[in-house]
Motif scaffolding. Structure first.
Motif, PDB file in Angstrom:
ATOM      1  N   GLU A  48      43.963  63.206 -10.834  1.00  0.00           N
ATOM      2  CA  GLU A  48      45.085  62.301 -11.084  1.00  0.00           C
ATOM      3  C   GLU A  48      45.947  62.181  -9.831  1.00  0.00           C
ATOM      4  O   GLU A  48      45.915  63.034  -8.954  1.00  0.00           O
ATOM      5  CB  GLU A  48      45.925  62.796 -12.261  1.00  0.00           C
ATOM      6  CG  GLU A  48      45.159  62.820 -13.583  1.00  0.00           C
ATOM      7  CD  GLU A  48      46.032  63.257 -14.737  1.00  0.00           C
ATOM      8  OE1 GLU A  48      47.236  63.499 -14.494  1.00  0.00           O
ATOM      9  OE2 GLU A  48      45.525  63.365 -15.859  1.00  0.00           O
ATOM     10  N   SER A  49      46.733  61.124  -9.787  1.00  0.00           N
ATOM     11  CA  SER A  49      47.592  60.879  -8.638  1.00  0.00           C
ATOM     12  C   SER A  49      49.031  60.721  -9.129  1.00  0.00           C
ATOM     13  O   SER A  49      49.326  59.843  -9.933  1.00  0.00           O
ATOM     14  CB  SER A  49      47.140  59.611  -7.896  1.00  0.00           C
ATOM     15  OG  SER A  49      47.948  59.385  -6.766  1.00  0.00           O
ATOM     16  N   SER A  50      49.924  61.594  -8.647  1.00  0.00           N
ATOM     17  CA  SER A  50      51.328  61.500  -9.028  1.00  0.00           C
ATOM     18  C   SER A  50      51.989  60.368  -8.254  1.00  0.00           C
ATOM     19  O   SER A  50      51.457  59.863  -7.258  1.00  0.00           O
ATOM     20  CB  SER A  50      52.034  62.820  -8.727  1.00  0.00           C
ATOM     21  OG  SER A  50      52.052  63.068  -7.331  1.00  0.00           O
ATOM     22  N   LEU A  51      53.163  59.977  -8.720  1.00  0.00           N
ATOM     23  CA  LEU A  51      53.890  58.900  -8.056  1.00  0.00           C
ATOM     24  C   LEU A  51      54.271  59.302  -6.640  1.00  0.00           C
ATOM     25  O   LEU A  51      54.189  58.490  -5.709  1.00  0.00           O
ATOM     26  CB  LEU A  51      55.140  58.549  -8.875  1.00  0.00           C
ATOM     27  CG  LEU A  51      55.937  57.330  -8.402  1.00  0.00           C
ATOM     28  CD1 LEU A  51      55.083  56.075  -8.495  1.00  0.00           C
ATOM     29  CD2 LEU A  51      57.200  57.171  -9.236  1.00  0.00           C
ATOM     30  N   ARG A  52      54.662  60.550  -6.451  1.00  0.00           N
ATOM     31  CA  ARG A  52      55.031  61.032  -5.119  1.00  0.00           C
ATOM     32  C   ARG A  52      53.831  61.008  -4.177  1.00  0.00           C
ATOM     33  O   ARG A  52      53.932  60.535  -3.036  1.00  0.00           O
ATOM     34  CB  ARG A  52      55.585  62.454  -5.234  1.00  0.00           C
ATOM     35  CG  ARG A  52      55.979  63.081  -3.906  1.00  0.00           C
ATOM     36  CD  ARG A  52      56.385  64.540  -4.088  1.00  0.00           C
ATOM     37  NE  ARG A  52      56.700  65.169  -2.823  1.00  0.00           N
ATOM     38  CZ  ARG A  52      57.904  65.183  -2.273  1.00  0.00           C
ATOM     39  NH1 ARG A  52      58.903  64.604  -2.907  1.00  0.00           N
ATOM     40  NH2 ARG A  52      58.127  65.777  -1.123  1.00  0.00           N
TER      41      ARG A  52
END
Length: 340
Positions: free
Chosen positions: A31-35
């Protein structure tokens, strides 16, 4: 068109390959966080600017300005791609942990397909000079169509239906596999269908965006590299903007205005000679203005909704204590941290 030595093409392709590998290694998580998406997007933007600076020093300010204008134009157009990808992933119910893999494969495939389109377009312009005006008319019509059209992406529906007729497709995902076996029979997974949908969507957008970049410059090297850096930053841009697609309400009219401007510029190429800096300023002002106006409108709506939230009746609040009694009350004993 200015000829670029083969060694420059080789070095550029090698640099792009290294950047792709680095991006893949640094974003290996499911997954990829917003940061993380913001950092990745900023790094791709910085890499594009560094390449533009090298091009500026190597081939002069005119070529450097053409590259920057082409990159900003493709970057603005790619935002519309992101919003269509959001609709695709929602409609096809692609799990969040698989979206990163699909986008990576789709971006690499889009880079290859766009390279083919750019080479073909450059060859056509060289051999058939009037085709440049056909490209201009295509860009102008694309802008006019975008002014009155809703969300795009219908072309991928035909591709998905066609693929399902040709290949047997399972109903469920099998991890990150594109193909699997069911009862000993080889079948495609919905992940392959999603990948085809992404590729077809990008092809549809490329039919508008690549002729538009030819309206900025006819240099194949500049057209390809500006496309490459804009496309390679598309995955990070998706994870950065996927949750806020509805906030950029003025972006589509802004993109449509840019396409109309480039189309008119291409059609008047032999009549009006427009310096590169004019195109650069128009692209930056229109794209930046559309984004800024969208964010300003979104902020105003949020503030209005906050003001319209109903407050509880006054009788629900305890009556205010008289000032004299509050002053007469002894100060509360100071206590340390509560421990349980």
């Amino acid at each position: 068109m200015t000829a670029v030595p083969l060694w420059a093409w080789g070095v550029t392709l090698a640099v792009l390959a290294v950047l792709i590998v680095i991006d893949l290694v640094l974003t290996r998580g499911p997954e990829s966080s917003l940061r993380a998406a913001a950092v990745e997007s900023a790094l791709w933007f910085a890499a594009a600017l560094v390449f533009g600076a090298v091009l500026w020093l190597w081939r002069g300010p005119t070529t450097g300005g053409q590259y920057l204008a082409g990159y900003l134009l493709e970057r603005a157009l790619s935002v519309d791609n992101v919003f269509v990808f959001v609709l695709l992933f929602v409609s096809m119910r692609i799990p969040a942990e698989l979206q990163k893999r699909i986008l990576f494969l789709g971006v690499v495939g889009a880079l290859v397909l766009r390279g083919v389109f750019i080479a073909a377009g450059g060859a056509l312009i060289e051999s058939v000079s009037w085709i440049f005006y056909v490209f201009g008319a295509m860009v102008l019509l694309a802008g006019a169509r975008m002014f009155r059209a809703g969300e795009g992406g219908s072309g991928n529906n035909y591709a998905v239906r066609g693929l399902r007729r040709v290949l047997p497709v399972t109903e469920h995902y099998d991890g990150s596999r594109l193909f699997t076996r069911v009862s000993g029979r080889a079948m495609a997974t919905p992940l392959l269908v999603a990948l085809v949908a992404i590729a077809v969507t990008d092809v549809v957008f490329a039919l508008d965006s690549i002729p538009a970049v030819f309206g900025v410059t006819r240099d194949l090297f500049v057209v390809f590299t500006s496309n490459a850096f804009a496309v390679l930053g598309l995955r990070a841009l998706y994870f950065l903007l996927a949750g806020s697609a509805d906030r950029f309400v003025y972006l589509k009219p802004g993109i449509a205005l840019l396409l109309v401007f480039i189309g008119v510029k291409m059609l008047l190429y032999d009549v009006v000679h427009m310096p590169v800096w004019v195109s650069l300023v128009v692209i930056a002002v229109v794209a930046g203005g559309a984004i800024g106006a969208s964010l300003w409108r979104d902020r105003r709506l949020r503030l209005r909704r906050m003001r319209e939230v109903p407050r509880p009746p006054a009788e629900q609040y305890p009556p205010a204590e008289p000032r004299e009694s509050a002053e007469a009350r002894p100060a509360a004993e100071l206590r340390g941290p509560v421990r349980t």
